[in-house]
Design an enzyme around this catalytic site. Structure first.
Site, PDB file in Angstrom:
ATOM      1  N   SER A 282      44.750  53.100  66.745  1.00  0.00           N
ATOM      2  CA  SER A 282      45.876  53.577  65.803  1.00  0.00           C
ATOM      3  C   SER A 282      45.185  54.031  64.549  1.00  0.00           C
ATOM      4  CB  SER A 282      46.603  52.569  65.803  1.00  0.00           C
ATOM      5  OG  SER A 282      46.157  51.574  64.830  1.00  0.00           O
ATOM      6  N   ASP A 283      46.130  54.752  63.713  1.00  0.00           N
ATOM      7  CA  ASP A 283      45.883  54.740  62.365  1.00  0.00           C
ATOM      8  C   ASP A 283      46.040  53.596  61.666  1.00  0.00           C
ATOM      9  OD1 ASP A 283      44.679  55.438  59.921  1.00  0.00           O
ATOM     10  OD2 ASP A 283      45.612  57.496  59.909  1.00  0.00           O
ATOM     11  N   TRP A 284      45.785  53.485  60.475  1.00  0.00           N
ATOM     12  CA  TRP A 284      45.892  52.113  59.768  1.00  0.00           C
ATOM     13  C   TRP A 284      47.501  51.967  59.778  1.00  0.00           C
ATOM     14  CZ3 TRP A 284      42.619  49.272  56.388  1.00  0.00           C
ATOM     15  CH2 TRP A 284      43.243  48.123  55.576  1.00  0.00           C
TER      16      TRP A 284
END
Ligand code: BGC
Length: 741
Positions: A282-284
């Site tokens: 995932s992104d942050w």
């Protein structure tokens, strides 16, 4: 009108790549997976921040050591301290039940300690070998500093310079972006992941992030499936085919569904059609943000959406950490989904050789030896000067003579060692004090008799008090020539740094005007992370050199170009708009039903107060020499789908200095079942020519180069007439025509 579609689909070219797994690794993964309990499986899918935050934090404290010991964390980002890396790895390997090593990740975007030009700048070099070398060196330095994984390359196509992250990608063009994506993946990963100087790459942000409405970071994305497949997805596909080990979800929605929970993107396209065998991180907190987007009630539901879509690892939202196990044990999701994700992560850990020697990347002696080595610094200088784009050179003002009596260097950015001004966003472990500024570069270059004076003219971020401008104008008047360095500070582009006004920041235009008024020859050096609107400057300053943010060796690279030790060869990978109101402005647009004719008439697609064309188009860049192009020659006027077309062109250096020229090839499909762009890049070659020398450049086009997503969404070429253009920029080409039967 051609209606008949070719029946032969382009299967050999576009089928999912066949990935061969090493059976020995597969057997080890199977064996380990069979011994893991549910908590340990979920653990492999959790990534937490262990260093400085590169996103928002929920403030919750987790005992990292205890979590590693109990096997519920599989990866960390942003831990760059060797001792800390080692102590946590020791706990993972020696004290956790199964001894699975931790994967350490960091944003190594354009160098680790030796900082290379920002990726957008490197794209302007159109030199794939140099770009690959830059990623290779970044991997060599990062891997010696304990890192296994970089969150790069960013392969998002970006047509909106207001978006701060244009600096991190390869610009507006899908073809160029795809070739650069491959080069960077090869550079980071090499050809053998088990070597201790290769790291895994991560193609991000999947997908569509560059199309954020209004150029505002994290904003809504709404593009058709056709545009998605034709413009935004191919660089990811190229990265997958180049063997990229990981992809990262984007923050944005696509068709109203956040990318992290988007089954079309991850499950259907990436893991289905493209047969991607690596894993998706995932992104942050992008899993958690699905709650804020309004598609999940809470993190529990977000975790369910993410795993169902095929997103494998959770960076920082802790949604998997808190709920994935429970979702399985309550029978809400099948354990096989988790197994599949864990298998992908473990496979990469085995491929990296981490089970054989979990500490092989933590190597202080190697770190000491490779970091900032002469070889790395030299490579950084070479690609930096290749990234510079000469935008204007009236009267051949450049190159400057090294023995000019008095040069005034003006501008806060000319000697700045703060705000990552020379390095640009994502400087990894680069240090401001290690960069060479333009002033230092100029001083090191000129003759011993030359007097170099310096005036900042402004403070940071374009704050230019009248007294500083006056002093700068006086210094200009007293010199024989002025090098004026203006633009954006390093913290004005990058993530969350969108700008609505993309002229020179602050009062810098006042400084430029005052300096030009002093009446001496002025060379403007632009330092920027994005295209800027340069209207007044483009009209009134005789020479403009776009130097982006060039990294550690930037000052030397700039001086190499200004004083003619390197003949500029960079070409813009993204258009420079004439006005913000034109945005998005890109070369491969559709024709519209009312394209603007040369004469001024009403009821056509135009602005009444601005041209349609950008100030400097895609592919544009001047040189200290001149090149003459022949008309393109084709080996056939008619080809069929099984044939290739050869396009040749003679290019001659008609000036008096040697140079490197980027020869560009574009095509246009004149009639399609859906409207086609007016021009599309399909090939380029960077050649070296001595004065008077001529070379023949040959391009080969096959049916894949002519294919597009047809009316009924098949990727294939259609018979009919095509134009092929060859030239020195997207707006300066000679053309020929051929027919596809
Ligand atoms: C960025 C990513 C980056 C991640 C980790 C996010 O905010 O969008 O590109 O890799 O942080 O630092």
């Amino acid at each position: 009108m051609k209606r008949m579609l070719l029946t032969l689909l382009l299967t050999p070219l576009f089928a999912a790549a066949a990935f061969a797994h090493d059976p020995r690794i597969e057997a080890k993964v199977d064996d380990l997976l069979a011994r893991m309990n549910l908590a340990e499986k979920v653990g492999q899918l959790n990534q937490l921040n262990g260093g400085y935050a590169t996103g928002t934090q929920d403030g919750r404290r987790i005992d990292l050591e205890e979590s590693v010991r109990s096997g519920i964390i599989g990866s960390f980002l942003n831990i760059v301290d060797l001792d800390y890396q080692k102590s946590l790895q020791k706990i993972a390997v020696e004290e956790s039940r199964l001894g699975i090593p931790l994967l350490y990740a960091h944003d190594v975007i354009h160098g680790y300690r030796t900082i290379f030009p920002i990726p957008l700048a490197e794209a302007a070099s159109w030199d794939l070998e140099a770009i690959e070398r830059s990623a290779r060196i970044a991997a060599i330095e990062a891997s010696a500093s304990g890192l296994h994984w970089t969150f790069a390359p960013m392969v998002d196509i970006a047509r909106d310079p207001r978006w701060g992250r244009v600096m991190e990608g390869a610009g507006e063009d899908t073809y160029l972006g795809s070739r650069i994506a491959e080069a960077r993946v090869h550079g980071f990963q090499g050809d053998d992941l088990s070597r201790s100087d290769t790291i895994i790459a991560c193609a991000k942000h999947f997908a569509g992030y560059g199309a954020a409405e209004g150029g505002r970071d994290y904003n809504t994305v709404d593009v058709s499936e056709r545009v998605m497949r034709e413009v935004y997805l191919p660089p990811f596909h190229a990265a997958v085919n180049a063997g990229v080990a990981t992809l990262m979800n984007a923050f944005n929605v696509l068709d109203r569904m956040p990318a992290s929970g988007n089954k079309f993107l991850v499950k259907q396209v990436l893991k289905g059609e493209w047969n991607f065998q690596g894993f998706v991180v995932s992104d942050w907190n992008s899993f958690g943000e699905m709650v804020i987007h309004g598609v999940a009630e809470d993190n529990r539901e977000a975790a369910k959406l993410a795993i169902a879509a095929g997103s494998d690892m959770d960076m920082e939202s802790k949604a998997y950490f808190d709920y994935l196990g429970e979702l399985v044990s309550k029978g809400e999701i099948p354990e096989e989904w988790v197994d599949d994700a864990v298998r992908r992560v473990l496979r990469v850990k085995y491929e990296l050789g981490m089970f054989d020697d979990p500490y092989k990347y933590i190597d202080p002696a190697r770190k000491e030896k490779v970091t900032l080595s002469d070889e790395h610094l030299q490579a950084a200088r070479e690609v930096a000067r290749e990234s510079i784009v000469l935008l204007k050179n009236e009267g051949g003002l450049l190159p400057l003579k090294k023995n000019i009596e008095k040069i005034a260097v003006i501008g806060q950015l000319a000697d700045s060692k703060k705000f990552e001004d020379m390095m640009g966003s994502w400087p990894a472990q680069g240090k401001n004090e290690e960069v060479v500024t333009p002033l230092e570069g100029v001083k090191a270059k000129v003759s011993t008799q030359t007097v170099v004076t310096y005036e900042p003219g402004c403070r940071d971020h374009g704050v230019c008090p009248p007294e500083l401008i006056d002093r700068a104008a006086l210094a200009a008047a007293e010199a024989d020539c002025v090098i004026l360095v203006v633009g954006e500070n390093g913290d004005m582009s990058g993530e969350s740094k969108s700008r609505a006004h993309i002229g020179l920041p602050g009062d810098q235009l006042d400084l430029v005007k005052a300096v030009v008024k002093a009446g001496k020859p002025v060379v403007m050096v632009l330092m920027t992370g994005r295209p800027l609107v340069l209207d007044w400057c483009a009209e009134h300053v005789p020479a403009i050199v776009n130097a982006w943010q060039l990294g550690t060796m930037g000052g030397h690279a700039i001086a190499d170009v200004l004083f003619g030790d390197y003949n500029p060869s960079g070409k813009l990978p993204i258009s420079f708009p004439a006005a913000v109101g034109q945005i998005p402005v890109y070369y491969n647009h559709l024709n519209t039903g009312r394209p603007r004719p040369p004469q001024d008439v009403p009821y056509v697609s135009k602005y009444i107060d601005c041209p349609n064309e950008p100030l400097y188009p895609f592919g544009y860049g001047l040189s200290y020499t001149t090149y003459e192009y022949s008309a393109p020659r084709l080996n056939a006027e008619t080809i069929n789908i099984n044939h290739t077309l050869t396009v040749s062109v003679d290019v001659k250096n008609t000036g008096s200095v040697m140079g490197d020229e980027v020869v560009q090839l574009y095509i246009r499909d004149l009639v399609g079942s859906v409207a086609q762009p007016v021009k599309e890049l399909r090939g380029f070659d960077k050649i070296h020519l001595n004065p008077g020398e001529s070379k023949t450049v040959e391009f080969t086009l096959d049916s894949g180069d002519l294919a597009f997503w047809t009316e009924d969404m098949k990727f294939q070429p259609e018979p009919g007439e095509f134009e092929v253009f060859v030239g020195t920029s997207s707006s300066d080409c000679k053309k020929a025509r051929f027919t596809l039967e």
